[in-house]
Scaffold this motif. Structure first.
Motif, short mmCIF file in Angstrom:
data_model
loop_
_atom_site.label_atom_id
_atom_site.label_comp_id
_atom_site.label_asym_id
_atom_site.label_seq_id
_atom_site.Cartn_x
_atom_site.Cartn_y
_atom_site.Cartn_z
N SER A 89 28.46 -10.41 -5.40
CA SER A 89 27.24 -10.38 -4.59
C SER A 89 27.54 -10.11 -3.12
N LYS A 90 28.78 -9.76 -2.82
CA LYS A 90 29.19 -9.47 -1.44
C LYS A 90 29.12 -7.96 -1.19
N CYS A 91 28.24 -7.56 -0.28
CA CYS A 91 28.07 -6.14 0.04
C CYS A 91 29.39 -5.55 0.53
N THR A 92 29.70 -4.36 0.09
CA THR A 92 30.95 -3.70 0.47
C THR A 92 30.88 -3.06 1.85
N HIS A 93 29.73 -3.09 2.49
CA HIS A 93 29.61 -2.52 3.83
C HIS A 93 30.20 -3.46 4.87
N GLN A 94 29.62 -4.66 5.01
CA GLN A 94 30.11 -5.61 6.01
C GLN A 94 30.18 -7.02 5.48
N GLY A 95 30.13 -7.18 4.17
CA GLY A 95 30.34 -8.49 3.57
C GLY A 95 29.15 -9.42 3.50
N CYS A 96 27.96 -8.95 3.81
CA CYS A 96 26.76 -9.78 3.69
C CYS A 96 26.48 -10.05 2.22
N ALA A 97 25.75 -11.12 1.95
CA ALA A 97 25.33 -11.41 0.58
C ALA A 97 24.13 -10.54 0.24
N VAL A 98 24.15 -9.93 -0.95
CA VAL A 98 22.99 -9.15 -1.37
C VAL A 98 21.80 -10.10 -1.48
N GLY A 99 20.60 -9.54 -1.33
CA GLY A 99 19.44 -10.41 -1.23
C GLY A 99 18.41 -10.29 -2.31
N SER A 100 18.40 -9.17 -3.05
CA SER A 100 17.38 -9.02 -4.09
C SER A 100 17.85 -8.02 -5.14
N VAL A 101 17.21 -8.14 -6.32
CA VAL A 101 17.47 -7.22 -7.43
C VAL A 101 16.13 -6.92 -8.08
N ALA A 102 15.75 -5.66 -8.11
CA ALA A 102 14.50 -5.26 -8.77
C ALA A 102 14.53 -3.77 -9.03
N ASP A 103 13.83 -3.36 -10.06
CA ASP A 103 13.68 -1.95 -10.40
C ASP A 103 15.03 -1.23 -10.48
N GLY A 104 16.05 -1.92 -11.03
CA GLY A 104 17.35 -1.30 -11.23
C GLY A 104 18.19 -1.18 -9.98
N VAL A 105 17.80 -1.86 -8.89
CA VAL A 105 18.51 -1.73 -7.61
C VAL A 105 18.83 -3.11 -7.04
N ILE A 106 20.08 -3.25 -6.59
CA ILE A 106 20.54 -4.45 -5.88
C ILE A 106 20.51 -4.08 -4.40
N VAL A 107 19.84 -4.88 -3.57
CA VAL A 107 19.65 -4.54 -2.16
C VAL A 107 20.32 -5.58 -1.25
N CYS A 108 21.06 -5.07 -0.27
CA CYS A 108 21.63 -5.92 0.77
C CYS A 108 20.65 -5.94 1.95
N PRO A 109 20.21 -7.12 2.38
CA PRO A 109 19.22 -7.18 3.45
C PRO A 109 19.77 -6.89 4.85
N CYS A 110 21.08 -6.94 5.02
CA CYS A 110 21.64 -6.77 6.37
C CYS A 110 21.47 -5.36 6.91
N HIS A 111 21.83 -4.36 6.13
CA HIS A 111 21.76 -2.97 6.60
C HIS A 111 21.11 -2.05 5.57
N ASN A 112 20.45 -2.66 4.56
CA ASN A 112 19.65 -1.94 3.57
C ASN A 112 20.47 -1.05 2.64
N SER A 113 21.70 -1.43 2.34
CA SER A 113 22.45 -0.70 1.31
C SER A 113 21.84 -1.00 -0.04
N HIS A 114 21.81 -0.01 -0.92
CA HIS A 114 21.28 -0.16 -2.28
C HIS A 114 22.40 0.16 -3.28
N PHE A 115 22.47 -0.64 -4.34
CA PHE A 115 23.47 -0.47 -5.37
C PHE A 115 22.79 -0.42 -6.74
N SER A 116 23.39 0.31 -7.67
CA SER A 116 22.86 0.41 -9.02
C SER A 116 23.07 -0.91 -9.76
N ALA A 117 22.01 -1.39 -10.42
CA ALA A 117 22.11 -2.61 -11.23
C ALA A 117 22.84 -2.34 -12.53
#
Length: 146
Positions: A89-117
């Motif tokens: 759950s640690k974003c690979t951009h700057q290490g923030c915790a991801v914040g949500s998962v919906a519609d097949g996407v995991i989203v990091c709230p810090c800089h809005n990176s999106h990852f495939s679920a």
């Protein structure tokens, strides 16, 4: 009048002003990389699920979405009915915790990176590396950390 009275009033030294500006910028940056909104219903802050212990029931993980287990540092997704995946759950951009998962996407709230679920790959940057896979086992209705 004396020559001393013609001098301008002294203000803070340039070095003091620059240090204060730098400290304010650092504080803002650290605040932006916080853990996100803890009120999300996708975040589990419960403790006690160690490796091998039951993390969740399969019915707890929505199809097309997922659930974040903050204390364990994992996000568990169900990209298709009956298929369960887990990632750090640690974003690979700057290490923030991801914040949500919906519609097949995991989203990091810090800089809005999106990852495939489905596979943790980057769908939208600034992150450039996928979320690392985490090991889970599914036995009946139980999802456990491996």
């Amino acid at each position: 009048m004396t020559s001393a009275s013609l001098q301008p009033a002294s203000g803070p030294a340039r070095r003091t002003v620059m240090a204060a500006a730098g400290a304010a910028g650092l504080a803002a940056a650290l605040t932006a990389c916080g853990s996100g909104d803890d009120s999300s219903d996708t975040v589990d802050t419960g403790a006690g699920q160690a490796a091998g212990g039951t993390l969740a029931k399969t019915s707890d993980i929505p199809e097309g979405g997922g659930r974040i287990f903050k204390n364990q540092g994992v996000v568990v997704t169900q990209p298709a009915a009956g298929t369960f995946k887990a990632f750090s759950s640690k974003c690979t951009h700057q290490g923030c915790a991801v914040g949500s998962v919906a519609d097949g996407v995991i989203v990091c709230p810090c800089h809005n990176s999106h990852f495939s679920a489905e596979d943790g790959s980057v769908k939208k940057g600034p992150a450039t590396k996928p979320l690392p896979a985490a090991k889970i086992t599914v036995s009946g209705e139980d999802i456990k950390l491996a």
